[in-house]
Design an enzyme around this catalytic site. Structure first.
Site, PDB file in Angstrom:
ATOM      1  N   ALA A   1      40.403  21.173  45.698  1.00 54.30           N
ATOM      2  CA  ALA A   1      40.126  20.855  44.299  1.00 54.30           C
ATOM      3  C   ALA A   1      39.161  21.913  43.770  1.00 54.30           C
ATOM      4  O   ALA A   1      38.412  22.519  44.547  1.00 54.30           O
ATOM      5  CB  ALA A   1      39.505  19.470  44.208  1.00 54.30           C
TER       6      ALA A   1
ATOM      7  N   GLY B   1      41.777  19.359  49.007  1.00 51.17           N
ATOM      8  CA  GLY B   1      42.909  18.894  48.202  1.00 51.17           C
ATOM      9  C   GLY B   1      44.173  19.714  48.458  1.00 51.17           C
ATOM     10  O   GLY B   1      45.283  19.219  48.250  1.00 51.17           O
TER      11      GLY B   1
ATOM     12  N   GLU C   1      45.700  18.192  51.453  1.00 51.50           N
ATOM     13  CA  GLU C   1      46.196  16.873  51.019  1.00 51.50           C
ATOM     14  C   GLU C   1      47.467  17.008  50.188  1.00 51.50           C
ATOM     15  O   GLU C   1      48.402  16.216  50.319  1.00 51.50           O
ATOM     16  CB  GLU C   1      45.091  16.146  50.233  1.00 51.50           C
ATOM     17  CG  GLU C   1      43.915  15.796  51.142  1.00 51.50           C
ATOM     18  CD  GLU C   1      42.667  15.329  50.399  1.00 51.50           C
ATOM     19  OE1 GLU C   1      42.348  15.898  49.333  1.00 51.50           O
ATOM     20  OE2 GLU C   1      42.020  14.394  50.875  1.00 51.50           O
TER      21      GLU C   1
ATOM     22  N   GLU D   1      35.476  19.190  52.973  1.00 51.26           N
ATOM     23  CA  GLU D   1      34.659  18.555  51.923  1.00 51.26           C
ATOM     24  C   GLU D   1      33.282  18.163  52.448  1.00 51.26           C
ATOM     25  O   GLU D   1      32.319  18.082  51.684  1.00 51.26           O
ATOM     26  CB  GLU D   1      35.367  17.305  51.375  1.00 51.26           C
ATOM     27  CG  GLU D   1      36.637  17.595  50.582  1.00 51.26           C
ATOM     28  CD  GLU D   1      37.905  17.542  51.413  1.00 51.26           C
ATOM     29  OE1 GLU D   1      37.840  17.767  52.645  1.00 51.26           O
ATOM     30  OE2 GLU D   1      38.977  17.286  50.832  1.00 51.26           O
TER      31      GLU D   1
HETATM   32  N1  CO8 Z   1      37.248  25.728  43.902  1.00 55.11           N
HETATM   33  C1  CO8 Z   1      36.926  26.701  43.015  1.00 55.11           C
HETATM   34  N2  CO8 Z   1      36.943  28.018  43.313  1.00 55.11           N
HETATM   35  C2  CO8 Z   1      37.291  28.364  44.564  1.00 55.11           C
HETATM   36  C3  CO8 Z   1      37.636  27.415  45.547  1.00 55.11           C
HETATM   37  C4  CO8 Z   1      37.620  26.033  45.171  1.00 55.11           C
HETATM   38  N3  CO8 Z   1      37.973  25.050  46.014  1.00 55.11           N
HETATM   39  N4  CO8 Z   1      37.917  28.065  46.695  1.00 55.11           N
HETATM   40  C5  CO8 Z   1      37.768  29.378  46.435  1.00 55.11           C
HETATM   41  N5  CO8 Z   1      37.396  29.566  45.157  1.00 55.11           N
HETATM   42  C6  CO8 Z   1      37.116  30.831  44.481  1.00 55.11           C
HETATM   43  C7  CO8 Z   1      35.803  31.440  44.942  1.00 55.11           C
HETATM   44  O1  CO8 Z   1      34.709  30.861  44.263  1.00 55.11           O
HETATM   45  C8  CO8 Z   1      36.022  32.893  44.606  1.00 55.11           C
HETATM   46  O2  CO8 Z   1      35.820  33.072  43.223  1.00 55.11           O
HETATM   47  P1  CO8 Z   1      34.964  34.343  42.682  1.00 55.11           P
HETATM   48  O3  CO8 Z   1      35.755  35.549  43.134  1.00 55.11           O
HETATM   49  O4  CO8 Z   1      34.963  34.158  41.192  1.00 55.11           O
HETATM   50  O5  CO8 Z   1      33.629  34.289  43.333  1.00 55.11           O
HETATM   51  C9  CO8 Z   1      37.497  33.117  44.874  1.00 55.11           C
HETATM   52  O6  CO8 Z   1      38.083  31.805  44.854  1.00 55.11           O
HETATM   53  C10 CO8 Z   1      37.766  33.732  46.226  1.00 55.11           C
HETATM   54  O7  CO8 Z   1      37.102  32.934  47.195  1.00 55.11           O
HETATM   55  P2  CO8 Z   1      36.101  33.543  48.291  1.00 55.11           P
HETATM   56  O8  CO8 Z   1      35.440  34.776  47.761  1.00 55.11           O
HETATM   57  O9  CO8 Z   1      35.233  32.436  48.759  1.00 55.11           O
HETATM   58  O10 CO8 Z   1      37.160  33.977  49.415  1.00 55.11           O
HETATM   59  P3  CO8 Z   1      36.899  34.089  50.977  1.00 55.11           P
HETATM   60  O11 CO8 Z   1      38.099  34.752  51.535  1.00 55.11           O
HETATM   61  O12 CO8 Z   1      35.566  34.707  51.250  1.00 55.11           O
HETATM   62  O13 CO8 Z   1      36.812  32.556  51.502  1.00 55.11           O
HETATM   63  C11 CO8 Z   1      37.538  30.261  51.631  1.00 55.11           C
HETATM   64  C12 CO8 Z   1      37.943  31.742  51.414  1.00 55.11           C
HETATM   65  C13 CO8 Z   1      37.066  30.058  53.068  1.00 55.11           C
HETATM   66  C14 CO8 Z   1      38.779  29.433  51.377  1.00 55.11           C
HETATM   67  C15 CO8 Z   1      36.399  29.886  50.647  1.00 55.11           C
HETATM   68  O14 CO8 Z   1      36.781  30.284  49.339  1.00 55.11           O
HETATM   69  C16 CO8 Z   1      36.088  28.401  50.608  1.00 55.11           C
HETATM   70  O15 CO8 Z   1      35.423  27.908  51.500  1.00 55.11           O
HETATM   71  N6  CO8 Z   1      36.549  27.707  49.550  1.00 55.11           N
HETATM   72  C17 CO8 Z   1      36.250  26.289  49.347  1.00 55.11           C
HETATM   73  C18 CO8 Z   1      37.066  25.417  50.283  1.00 55.11           C
HETATM   74  C19 CO8 Z   1      36.685  23.961  50.078  1.00 55.11           C
HETATM   75  O16 CO8 Z   1      35.561  23.566  50.287  1.00 55.11           O
HETATM   76  N7  CO8 Z   1      37.668  23.161  49.677  1.00 55.11           N
HETATM   77  C20 CO8 Z   1      37.477  21.738  49.408  1.00 55.11           C
HETATM   78  C21 CO8 Z   1      37.188  21.528  47.977  1.00 55.11           C
HETATM   79  S1  CO8 Z   1      36.779  19.831  47.589  1.00 55.11           S
HETATM   80  C22 CO8 Z   1      38.281  19.032  47.556  1.00 55.11           C
HETATM   81  O17 CO8 Z   1      39.297  19.629  47.738  1.00 55.11           O
HETATM   82  C23 CO8 Z   1      38.254  17.564  47.271  1.00 55.11           C
HETATM   83  C24 CO8 Z   1      39.675  17.010  47.262  1.00 55.11           C
HETATM   84  C25 CO8 Z   1      39.780  15.819  46.390  1.00 55.11           C
HETATM   85  C26 CO8 Z   1      41.161  15.558  45.853  1.00 55.11           C
HETATM   86  C27 CO8 Z   1      41.930  16.775  45.351  1.00 55.11           C
HETATM   87  C28 CO8 Z   1      42.956  16.453  44.316  1.00 55.11           C
HETATM   88  C29 CO8 Z   1      44.140  17.393  44.284  1.00 55.11           C
END
Ligand code: CO8
Length: 258
Positions: free
Chosen positions: A65, A109, A112, A132
């Site tokens: 998400a 998400g 999921e 999460e």
């Molecule tokens: N939300 C918003 N932006 C994101 C997300 C995210 N989940 N994941 C990555 N991005 C963005 C980053 O902020 C970054 O943006 P910017 O270039 O503007 O800084 C861009 O994508 C590239 O990401 P990274 O630079 O972090 O890329 P890396 O290769 O270094 O890392 C990762 C990749 C490991 C995937 C890392 O981006 C990460 O950890 N992302 C978050 C993963 C996470 O925690 N996911 C869970 C989110 S909470 C959730 O999903 C709750 C679910 C509830 C229901 C969902 C309904 C559909």
């Protein structure tokens, strides 16, 4: 219909839906969820479409998400509006098989969403996770429920509690994905699986989908009865007559969804 966050292509009898927010690793924001629901609903209604493939980019199926969209929300916002309660309903309404083709990250998400599809084909580069916990929350759309049914309690606890990622090999060993393919073959393999499904009688493929999904909701004996009755009911179709006649006559069947 032009979408901002997804790309939809209809190829033969297959709707290929690509999540398309490359700058945010396909994070699922409100616009994307609305557009995806609409695209799935349209594919479900389109008589030409017989199977759906849902995919992301090479780097990410979806990284979860959209955290930036959630960061400022309060309990009153998310509970009061029952955040994410509406979106999964579309997966209950679509009767056509949906294949998730996952390359790269399928996190939170994103994992999921893949699990809401009927089965998952993974590229060797796929990484599944429910991270999460690292955000001070937990899974909200199946990561503690569907994942546990796919991979069992121990791995589901491990992934949800530590936030660690599962690679494609482990995901296949654990029953989360149906097959693993080379990354550059992912779309071709998913489209080929979809084409195989599209050749069948859609009355039978819809029956399979209903029956397998029923196994999650009922006891074994009730499920077996449901399966047997659906099997019996397919003998009311012309496609059963055609399918069996074609086998006996050693030719390819011509199904007409009748
Ligand atoms: N939300 C918003 N932006 C994101 C997300 C995210 N989940 N994941 C990555 N991005 C963005 C980053 O902020 C970054 O943006 P910017 O270039 O503007 O800084 C861009 O994508 C590239 O990401 P990274 O630079 O972090 O890329 P890396 O290769 O270094 O890392 C990762 C990749 C490991 C995937 C890392 O981006 C990460 O950890 N992302 C978050 C993963 C996470 O925690 N996911 C869970 C989110 S909470 C959730 O999903 C709750 C679910 C509830 C229901 C969902 C309904 C559909």
């Amino acid at each position: 219909m032009a979408f901002k966050t997804i790309i939809v292509e209809i190829e033969e009898h297959i709707a290929l839906i690509k999540l398309n927010r490359p700058d945010a690793l396909n994070a699922l924001n409100a616009t994307l969820l609305t557009e995806l629901s609409q695209a799935l609903s349209e594919a479900n209604k389109n008589n030409k479409v017989r199977c759906i493939v849902l995919t992301g980019s090479e780097k990410a199926f979806a990284a979860g998400a959209d955290i930036t969209e959630m960061a400022d929300k309060s309990f009153v916002d998310v509970f009061g509006n029952d955040l994410f309660s509406e979106f999964p309903n579309i997966f209950l309404r679509v009767r056509k098989p949906i294949i998730a083709a996952v390359s790269g990250y399928a996190l939170g998400g994103g994992c999921e969403l893949a699990m809401m599809c009927d089965f998952i084909i993974a590229a060797e580069t796929a990484k599944f996770g429910q991270p999460e916990i690292n955000l001070g929350v937990m899974a909200g759309l199946g990561g503690s429920q569907r994942l546990t049914r796919f991979v069992g309690k121990s791995k589901a606890m491990d992934m949800n509690l530590t936030g660690r990622f599962m690679d494609a090999d482990e995901a296949e060993r654990s029953g989360l994905v149906s097959r693993v393919v080379p990354a550059k073959r992912l779309i071709a393999e998913a489209m080929s699986a979809a084409a195989k499904i599209a050749e069948k009688s859609s009355l039978a493929t819809m029956a399979v989908k209903e029956s397998v999904n029923r196994s999650y909701e009922t006891t074994l004996n009730e499920g077996l009865l449901f399966e047997r009755r659906v099997f019996h009911s397919l003998f009311a179709t012309e496609d059963q007559v055609e399918g069996m006649a074609a086998f006996v006559e050693k030719r390819e069947p011509q199904f007409r969804d009748k």
